[in-house]
Scaffold this motif. Structure first.
Motif, PDB file in Angstrom:
ATOM      1  N   ASP A  20       0.736  -1.250   0.192  1.00 13.82           N
ATOM      2  CA  ASP A  20       0.014   0.094   0.002  1.00 13.82           C
ATOM      3  C   ASP A  20       0.774   1.391  -0.022  1.00 13.82           C
ATOM      4  O   ASP A  20       0.277   2.410  -0.311  1.00 13.82           O
ATOM      5  CB  ASP A  20      -1.167   0.006   1.118  1.00 13.82           C
ATOM      6  N   GLU A  21       1.787   1.153   0.477  1.00 16.34           N
ATOM      7  CA  GLU A  21       2.924   2.188   0.582  1.00 16.34           C
ATOM      8  C   GLU A  21       4.296   1.770   0.155  1.00 16.34           C
ATOM      9  O   GLU A  21       4.929   0.813   0.789  1.00 16.34           O
ATOM     10  CB  GLU A  21       2.961   2.742   1.990  1.00 16.34           C
ATOM     11  N   ILE A  22       4.946   2.459  -0.696  1.00  8.83           N
ATOM     12  CA  ILE A  22       6.386   2.357  -1.080  1.00  8.83           C
ATOM     13  C   ILE A  22       7.290   3.581  -0.844  1.00  8.83           C
ATOM     14  O   ILE A  22       6.820   4.530  -1.457  1.00  8.83           O
ATOM     15  CB  ILE A  22       6.687   1.340  -2.348  1.00  8.83           C
ATOM     16  N   THR A  23       8.650   3.487  -0.341  1.00 13.54           N
ATOM     17  CA  THR A  23       9.481   4.659  -0.319  1.00 13.54           C
ATOM     18  C   THR A  23      10.615   4.163  -1.275  1.00 13.54           C
ATOM     19  O   THR A  23      11.130   3.230  -1.087  1.00 13.54           O
ATOM     20  CB  THR A  23       9.750   4.955   1.037  1.00 13.54           C
ATOM     21  N   LEU A  24      10.787   5.015  -2.020  1.00 14.50           N
ATOM     22  CA  LEU A  24      11.924   4.851  -3.195  1.00 14.50           C
ATOM     23  C   LEU A  24      13.011   6.099  -2.829  1.00 14.50           C
ATOM     24  O   LEU A  24      12.402   7.228  -2.767  1.00 14.50           O
ATOM     25  CB  LEU A  24      11.586   4.759  -4.324  1.00 14.50           C
ATOM     26  N   THR A  25      14.338   5.874  -3.111  1.00 15.69           N
ATOM     27  CA  THR A  25      15.294   6.751  -3.105  1.00 15.69           C
ATOM     28  C   THR A  25      15.117   7.481  -4.579  1.00 15.69           C
ATOM     29  O   THR A  25      14.962   6.836  -5.411  1.00 15.69           O
ATOM     30  CB  THR A  25      16.507   6.399  -2.453  1.00 15.69           C
ATOM     31  N   PHE A  26      15.677   8.514  -4.585  1.00 18.57           N
ATOM     32  CA  PHE A  26      15.933   9.067  -5.920  1.00 18.57           C
ATOM     33  C   PHE A  26      16.936   8.158  -6.773  1.00 18.57           C
ATOM     34  O   PHE A  26      16.397   8.014  -8.152  1.00 18.57           O
ATOM     35  CB  PHE A  26      16.548  10.505  -6.103  1.00 18.57           C
ATOM     36  N   THR A  27      17.937   7.637  -6.204  1.00 12.96           N
ATOM     37  CA  THR A  27      18.818   6.564  -7.156  1.00 12.96           C
ATOM     38  C   THR A  27      18.172   5.527  -7.366  1.00 12.96           C
ATOM     39  O   THR A  27      18.194   5.013  -8.556  1.00 12.96           O
ATOM     40  CB  THR A  27      20.054   6.273  -5.962  1.00 12.96           C
ATOM     41  N   GLN A  28      17.200   4.862  -6.397  1.00  8.79           N
ATOM     42  CA  GLN A  28      16.375   3.634  -7.054  1.00  8.79           C
ATOM     43  C   GLN A  28      15.544   4.131  -8.070  1.00  8.79           C
ATOM     44  O   GLN A  28      15.449   3.277  -9.074  1.00  8.79           O
ATOM     45  CB  GLN A  28      15.492   3.407  -5.766  1.00  8.79           C
ATOM     46  N   GLY A  34      16.147   3.906 -15.754  1.00  7.96           N
ATOM     47  CA  GLY A  34      17.087   3.854 -16.649  1.00  7.96           C
ATOM     48  C   GLY A  34      17.640   5.196 -17.183  1.00  7.96           C
ATOM     49  O   GLY A  34      18.193   5.365 -18.067  1.00  7.96           O
ATOM     50  N   ASP A  35      17.205   6.157 -16.092  1.00  4.63           N
ATOM     51  CA  ASP A  35      17.859   7.811 -16.734  1.00  4.63           C
ATOM     52  C   ASP A  35      17.691   8.562 -15.547  1.00  4.63           C
ATOM     53  O   ASP A  35      17.312   8.157 -14.386  1.00  4.63           O
ATOM     54  CB  ASP A  35      16.588   8.253 -17.569  1.00  4.63           C
ATOM     55  N   SER A  36      18.612   9.516 -15.555  1.00  3.88           N
ATOM     56  CA  SER A  36      18.588  10.543 -14.482  1.00  3.88           C
ATOM     57  C   SER A  36      17.220  11.358 -14.353  1.00  3.88           C
ATOM     58  O   SER A  36      16.516  11.753 -15.487  1.00  3.88           O
ATOM     59  CB  SER A  36      19.842  11.534 -14.838  1.00  3.88           C
ATOM     60  N   LEU A  37      16.765  11.426 -13.171  1.00  4.20           N
ATOM     61  CA  LEU A  37      15.782  12.697 -12.878  1.00  4.20           C
ATOM     62  C   LEU A  37      16.239  14.034 -13.126  1.00  4.20           C
ATOM     63  O   LEU A  37      17.483  14.431 -12.967  1.00  4.20           O
ATOM     64  CB  LEU A  37      15.446  12.490 -11.099  1.00  4.20           C
ATOM     65  N   PRO A  38      15.283  14.917 -13.565  1.00  3.94           N
ATOM     66  CA  PRO A  38      15.792  16.194 -13.805  1.00  3.94           C
ATOM     67  C   PRO A  38      16.023  17.147 -12.579  1.00  3.94           C
ATOM     68  O   PRO A  38      15.812  16.489 -11.451  1.00  3.94           O
ATOM     69  CB  PRO A  38      14.765  16.854 -14.497  1.00  3.94           C
ATOM     70  N   LYS A  77      14.163  10.948  -0.818  1.00 10.06           N
ATOM     71  CA  LYS A  77      13.175   9.763  -0.950  1.00 10.06           C
ATOM     72  C   LYS A  77      11.909  10.310  -1.106  1.00 10.06           C
ATOM     73  O   LYS A  77      11.344  11.573  -0.943  1.00 10.06           O
ATOM     74  CB  LYS A  77      13.383   9.340   0.415  1.00 10.06           C
ATOM     75  N   ILE A  78      11.169   9.581  -1.803  1.00 11.78           N
ATOM     76  CA  ILE A  78       9.636   9.864  -2.108  1.00 11.78           C
ATOM     77  C   ILE A  78       8.811   8.493  -1.466  1.00 11.78           C
ATOM     78  O   ILE A  78       9.212   7.443  -2.027  1.00 11.78           O
ATOM     79  CB  ILE A  78       9.581   9.838  -3.441  1.00 11.78           C
ATOM     80  N   THR A  79       7.857   8.665  -0.997  1.00 13.38           N
ATOM     81  CA  THR A  79       6.866   7.882  -0.667  1.00 13.38           C
ATOM     82  C   THR A  79       5.637   7.807  -1.506  1.00 13.38           C
ATOM     83  O   THR A  79       5.132   8.803  -1.449  1.00 13.38           O
ATOM     84  CB  THR A  79       6.598   7.894   0.679  1.00 13.38           C
ATOM     85  N   PHE A  80       5.271   6.616  -2.123  1.00 16.24           N
ATOM     86  CA  PHE A  80       4.280   6.546  -2.892  1.00 16.24           C
ATOM     87  C   PHE A  80       2.917   5.832  -2.109  1.00 16.24           C
ATOM     88  O   PHE A  80       3.487   4.802  -1.280  1.00 16.24           O
ATOM     89  CB  PHE A  80       4.436   5.875  -4.171  1.00 16.24           C
ATOM     90  N   SER A  81       1.973   6.098  -2.097  1.00  9.93           N
ATOM     91  CA  SER A  81       0.775   5.385  -1.362  1.00  9.93           C
ATOM     92  C   SER A  81      -0.234   5.006  -2.408  1.00  9.93           C
ATOM     93  O   SER A  81      -0.587   5.827  -3.234  1.00  9.93           O
ATOM     94  CB  SER A  81       0.183   6.263  -0.180  1.00  9.93           C
ATOM     95  N   LYS A  82      -0.861   3.818  -2.164  1.00 14.05           N
ATOM     96  CA  LYS A  82      -2.024   3.538  -2.971  1.00 14.05           C
ATOM     97  C   LYS A  82      -3.100   4.456  -2.776  1.00 14.05           C
ATOM     98  O   LYS A  82      -3.375   4.789  -1.758  1.00 14.05           O
ATOM     99  CB  LYS A  82      -2.756   2.187  -2.583  1.00 14.05           C
ATOM    100  N   SER A  83      -3.848   4.611  -4.095  1.00  5.84           N
ATOM    101  CA  SER A  83      -4.968   5.596  -3.969  1.00  5.84           C
ATOM    102  C   SER A  83      -6.238   4.856  -4.606  1.00  5.84           C
ATOM    103  O   SER A  83      -6.809   5.326  -5.527  1.00  5.84           O
ATOM    104  CB  SER A  83      -4.427   6.563  -4.787  1.00  5.84           C
ATOM    105  N   ASN A  84      -6.435   3.620  -4.021  1.00  3.43           N
ATOM    106  CA  ASN A  84      -7.547   2.826  -4.596  1.00  3.43           C
ATOM    107  C   ASN A  84      -7.760   2.887  -6.229  1.00  3.43           C
ATOM    108  O   ASN A  84      -8.591   2.821  -6.761  1.00  3.43           O
ATOM    109  CB  ASN A  84      -8.903   3.383  -4.093  1.00  3.43           C
TER     110      ASN A  84
END
Length: 164
Positions: A20-28, A34-38, A77-84
């Motif tokens: 329901d929730e996942i936290t990812l680092t910018f590196t992940q 497969g590319d850099s974030l702006p 870090k960014i946390t994504f949460s399920k939104s139904n």
């Protein structure tokens, strides 16, 4: 649209996630796409806003059924949460801090919708820019003290008009 966004792999990654929730680092995230974030992703909270128009990155996580719920630019870090399954307005939660209401993205959007106004119309009513309303509703910024007080007055007026 036949051409895939560079954020398509992030969408697929999130779709396969069983949490329901996942936290990812910018590196992940960069490894996933497969590319850099702006640079703006590293420095501007707005880049992570849950906009449903004009932002390919937001489209990727929203179509996977997630919204960004926590942005930590210091820790990257960014946390994504399920939104139904879709980006929906959650029921408004209004928190009280002392005698004041703490307005959040959901409660601001709920108030605007209760008034039957577009973001532009609501902005005119409050004397702010439409972009400000959008940023409040997307959790990029929270209203400052004076704006919060005014939102509370508007909400109180609506409540008293409905109770007549």
């Amino acid at each position: 649209m036949t051409e895939e966004s560079k954020y398509q792999p992030l969408q697929k990654y999130l779709e396969k996630s069983n949490t329901d929730e996942i936290t990812l680092t910018f590196t992940q995230i960069e490894e996933i796409i497969g590319d850099s974030l702006p640079d703006s992703a590293h420095t501007k909270r707005q880049w992570w806003g849950n906009r449903n128009k004009g932002a390919l990155q937001a489209t990727s996580w929203m179509q996977a059924g997630y919204t960004v719920t926590k942005i930590d630019l210091d820790e990257k870090k960014i946390t994504f949460s399920k939104s139904n399954g879709a980006y929906k307005v959650k029921p408004a939660k209004v928190e009280a801090v002392g005698n004041e209401v703490k307005w959040n993205s959901e409660s601001i959007k709920a108030l605007r919708q209760k008034m039957g106004l577009t973001q532009t119309e609501f902005a005119m009513e409050l004397g702010v820019r439409q972009q400000t309303i959008s940023e409040w509703e997307n959790g990029v910024y929270e209203p400052r003290r004076m704006a919060s007080k005014y939102l509370s007055k508007v909400a109180e007026n609506i409540k008293s008009n409905y109770n007549k």
